[in-house]
Write a protein that holds these residues in place. Structure first.
Motif, PDB file in Angstrom:
ATOM      1  N   GLU A 203       0.810  -1.217   0.000  1.00 27.15           N
ATOM      2  CA  GLU A 203       0.000   0.000   0.000  1.00 27.15           C
ATOM      3  C   GLU A 203       0.843   1.266   0.000  1.00 27.15           C
ATOM      4  OE1 GLU A 203      -2.656  -0.381   3.326  1.00 27.15           O
ATOM      5  OE2 GLU A 203      -3.300  -2.390   2.699  1.00 27.15           O
ATOM      6  N   GLU A 204       2.126   1.129  -0.284  1.00 24.46           N
ATOM      7  CA  GLU A 204       2.991   2.305  -0.324  1.00 24.46           C
ATOM      8  C   GLU A 204       2.488   3.278  -1.391  1.00 24.46           C
ATOM      9  OE1 GLU A 204       7.733   3.431  -0.784  1.00 24.46           O
ATOM     10  OE2 GLU A 204       7.097   1.336  -0.547  1.00 24.46           O
ATOM     11  N   GLY A 205       2.490   4.559  -1.047  1.00 23.37           N
ATOM     12  CA  GLY A 205       1.980   5.559  -1.977  1.00 23.37           C
ATOM     13  C   GLY A 205       0.471   5.621  -2.012  1.00 23.37           C
ATOM     14  N   ASP A 206      -0.171   5.190  -0.910  1.00 23.39           N
ATOM     15  CA  ASP A 206      -1.639   5.232  -0.785  1.00 23.39           C
ATOM     16  C   ASP A 206      -2.349   4.340  -1.795  1.00 23.39           C
ATOM     17  OD1 ASP A 206      -1.556   7.067   1.327  1.00 23.39           O
ATOM     18  OD2 ASP A 206      -1.428   8.758  -0.058  1.00 23.39           O
ATOM     19  N   ALA A 207      -1.696   3.236  -2.160  1.00 21.80           N
ATOM     20  CA  ALA A 207      -2.357   2.283  -3.056  1.00 21.80           C
ATOM     21  C   ALA A 207      -3.527   1.627  -2.329  1.00 21.80           C
ATOM     22  CB  ALA A 207      -1.360   1.215  -3.517  1.00 21.80           C
ATOM     23  N   LYS A 208      -4.496   1.210  -3.085  1.00 18.27           N
ATOM     24  CA  LYS A 208      -5.710   0.627  -2.532  1.00 18.27           C
ATOM     25  C   LYS A 208      -5.413  -0.665  -1.793  1.00 18.27           C
ATOM     26  CE  LYS A 208     -10.335  -0.809  -4.050  1.00 18.27           C
ATOM     27  NZ  LYS A 208     -11.218  -0.976  -5.245  1.00 18.27           N
ATOM     28  N   ARG A 209      -6.081  -0.862  -0.659  1.00 16.79           N
ATOM     29  CA  ARG A 209      -5.881  -2.080   0.123  1.00 16.79           C
ATOM     30  C   ARG A 209      -6.505  -3.283  -0.586  1.00 16.79           C
ATOM     31  NH1 ARG A 209      -6.136  -2.219   6.516  1.00 16.79           N
ATOM     32  NH2 ARG A 209      -4.139  -1.257   5.985  1.00 16.79           N
ATOM     33  N   LEU A 210      -5.719  -4.347  -0.714  1.00 14.82           N
ATOM     34  CA  LEU A 210      -6.205  -5.575  -1.341  1.00 14.82           C
ATOM     35  C   LEU A 210      -6.407  -6.703  -0.331  1.00 14.82           C
ATOM     36  CD1 LEU A 210      -4.026  -5.705  -4.595  1.00 14.82           C
ATOM     37  CD2 LEU A 210      -6.375  -4.866  -4.338  1.00 14.82           C
ATOM     38  N   ILE A 211      -5.589  -6.732   0.717  1.00 14.00           N
ATOM     39  CA  ILE A 211      -5.725  -7.787   1.730  1.00 14.00           C
ATOM     40  C   ILE A 211      -6.696  -7.291   2.800  1.00 14.00           C
ATOM     41  CG2 ILE A 211      -4.537  -9.227   3.404  1.00 14.00           C
ATOM     42  CD1 ILE A 211      -1.986  -8.883   1.813  1.00 14.00           C
ATOM     43  N   GLN A 212      -7.888  -7.874   2.815  1.00 11.16           N
ATOM     44  CA  GLN A 212      -8.944  -7.461   3.720  1.00 11.16           C
ATOM     45  C   GLN A 212      -9.033  -8.414   4.907  1.00 11.16           C
ATOM     46  OE1 GLN A 212     -10.485  -4.661   2.919  1.00 11.16           O
ATOM     47  NE2 GLN A 212      -9.709  -4.485   0.827  1.00 11.16           N
ATOM     48  N   GLY A 218     -10.484 -14.659   9.252  1.00  8.29           N
ATOM     49  CA  GLY A 218      -9.179 -14.705   8.610  1.00  8.29           C
ATOM     50  C   GLY A 218      -8.995 -13.537   7.654  1.00  8.29           C
ATOM     51  N   TYR A 219      -8.532 -13.838   6.439  1.00  5.56           N
ATOM     52  CA  TYR A 219      -8.202 -12.784   5.476  1.00  5.56           C
ATOM     53  C   TYR A 219      -8.667 -13.191   4.083  1.00  5.56           C
ATOM     54  CZ  TYR A 219      -5.341 -11.051   9.257  1.00  5.56           C
ATOM     55  OH  TYR A 219      -4.929 -10.587  10.480  1.00  5.56           O
ATOM     56  N   VAL A 220      -8.855 -12.166   3.250  1.00  9.78           N
ATOM     57  CA  VAL A 220      -9.286 -12.402   1.883  1.00  9.78           C
ATOM     58  C   VAL A 220      -8.633 -11.375   0.974  1.00  9.78           C
ATOM     59  CG1 VAL A 220     -11.338 -10.971   2.222  1.00  9.78           C
ATOM     60  CG2 VAL A 220     -11.279 -12.623   0.327  1.00  9.78           C
ATOM     61  N   LEU A 221      -8.229 -11.803  -0.207  1.00  5.84           N
ATOM     62  CA  LEU A 221      -7.700 -10.905  -1.225  1.00  5.84           C
ATOM     63  C   LEU A 221      -8.881 -10.447  -2.065  1.00  5.84           C
ATOM     64  CD1 LEU A 221      -4.837  -9.924  -2.122  1.00  5.84           C
ATOM     65  CD2 LEU A 221      -4.983 -11.615  -3.946  1.00  5.84           C
ATOM     66  N   ARG A 222      -9.203  -9.155  -1.918  1.00  4.62           N
ATOM     67  CA  ARG A 222     -10.421  -8.659  -2.546  1.00  4.62           C
ATOM     68  C   ARG A 222     -10.214  -7.223  -2.998  1.00  4.62           C
ATOM     69  NH1 ARG A 222     -15.016 -10.227   1.137  1.00  4.62           N
ATOM     70  NH2 ARG A 222     -14.155  -8.591   2.473  1.00  4.62           N
ATOM     71  N   ASP A 223     -10.655  -6.927  -4.200  1.00  6.67           N
ATOM     72  CA  ASP A 223     -10.519  -5.586  -4.768  1.00  6.67           C
ATOM     73  C   ASP A 223     -11.821  -4.834  -4.587  1.00  6.67           C
ATOM     74  OD1 ASP A 223      -9.607  -3.387  -6.104  1.00  6.67           O
ATOM     75  OD2 ASP A 223      -9.918  -4.207  -8.106  1.00  6.67           O
ATOM     76  N   ALA A 224     -12.081  -4.494  -3.321  1.00  4.14           N
ATOM     77  CA  ALA A 224     -13.342  -3.813  -3.016  1.00  4.14           C
ATOM     78  C   ALA A 224     -13.217  -3.070  -1.687  1.00  4.14           C
ATOM     79  CB  ALA A 224     -14.482  -4.831  -2.929  1.00  4.14           C
TER      80      ALA A 224
END
Length: 224
Positions: A203-212, A218-224
């Motif tokens: 998330e360096e440079g304010d990139a969107k969070r993908l690991i929710q 647990g955790y999920v890789l999600r583009d939302a």
């Protein structure tokens, strides 16, 4: 030299055991016992990897690791640690170590980690992709936009596992079993440590969070 390994270890017996294992595996080890000698040796020879015992005389291995990381950002550094608490793991990573190796010393685990950092196959092209994130399985690097992201061994394995199961909620127990094996079963806090470091890099440079985070699961890789 890519195959050379500098061992910074005051325990002569342990240093010789590690050196012997490295030689038998085809590497070129050298040994120093103090932080000052380590700094001089790295400057003179630029090894492919440095292994530091956290319990060094005169100054801590953590301090030496910070010094080397400040001067040589791309130099892989492994920390030998006898303590195994969450705070100890965080301390090793915060000082700039790429990974840590728990004592008592186990040659198979140690050599597997050394191979990860010194024997990267840059000929392969297999990749995993999710949104704007690319994971190169040959180089063991992530790419997001124009940024190349260097990963530690466990960061790579954790991200790879999540990218192999996109949009699927992965329970902590399943992550532990597949990424760490059974060594840490019953202790899921180690996952939070590595998720934290992965997020900082991705998330360096304010990139969107993908690991929710899915609270309580647990955790999920999600583009939302």
């Amino acid at each position: 030299m890519q195959s050379s390994v500098l061992i910074v270890e005051p325990d002569t017996t342990l240093a010789q055991v590690i050196s012997r294992d490295l030689k038998e595996a085809g590497y070129e080890p050298s040994i120093v016992a103090t932080a000052n000698h380590a700094v001089d040796r790295v400057s003179e020879e630029m090894p492919g990897l440095v292994v530091i015992d956290r319990r060094l005389p005169e100054e801590s291995g953590l301090h030496l690791c910070r010094t080397l990381r400040h001067r040589y950002r791309q130099l892989p550094v492994l920390m030998l640690s006898i303590a195994d608490t969450l705070d100890d793991r965080i301390a090793c990573l915060d000082c700039g170590a790429d990974d840590y190796v728990m004592q008592p010393y186990r040659s198979n685990d140690f050599l597997k980690m050394v191979e990860f950092y010194l024997k990267i196959d840059r000929q392969g092209t297999q990749q995993l992709r999710f949104a704007d994130l690319v994971l190169d399985l040959a180089n063991r690097q992530a790419q997001r936009g124009n940024q190349t992201i260097e990963l530690t061994m466990k960061e790579f394995e954790l991200l790879k596992f999540l990218m192999q199961h996109p949009r699927e909620v992965m329970p902590r127990e399943q992550i532990l079993e597949n990424v760490w094996g059974y060594e840490f079963m019953g202790e899921s806090n180690v996952i939070e440590v590595y998720i934290r470091y992965l997020r900082l890099k991705l998330e360096e440079g304010d990139a969107k969070r993908l690991i929710q985070t899915v609270r309580g699961v647990g955790y999920v890789l999600r583009d939302a």
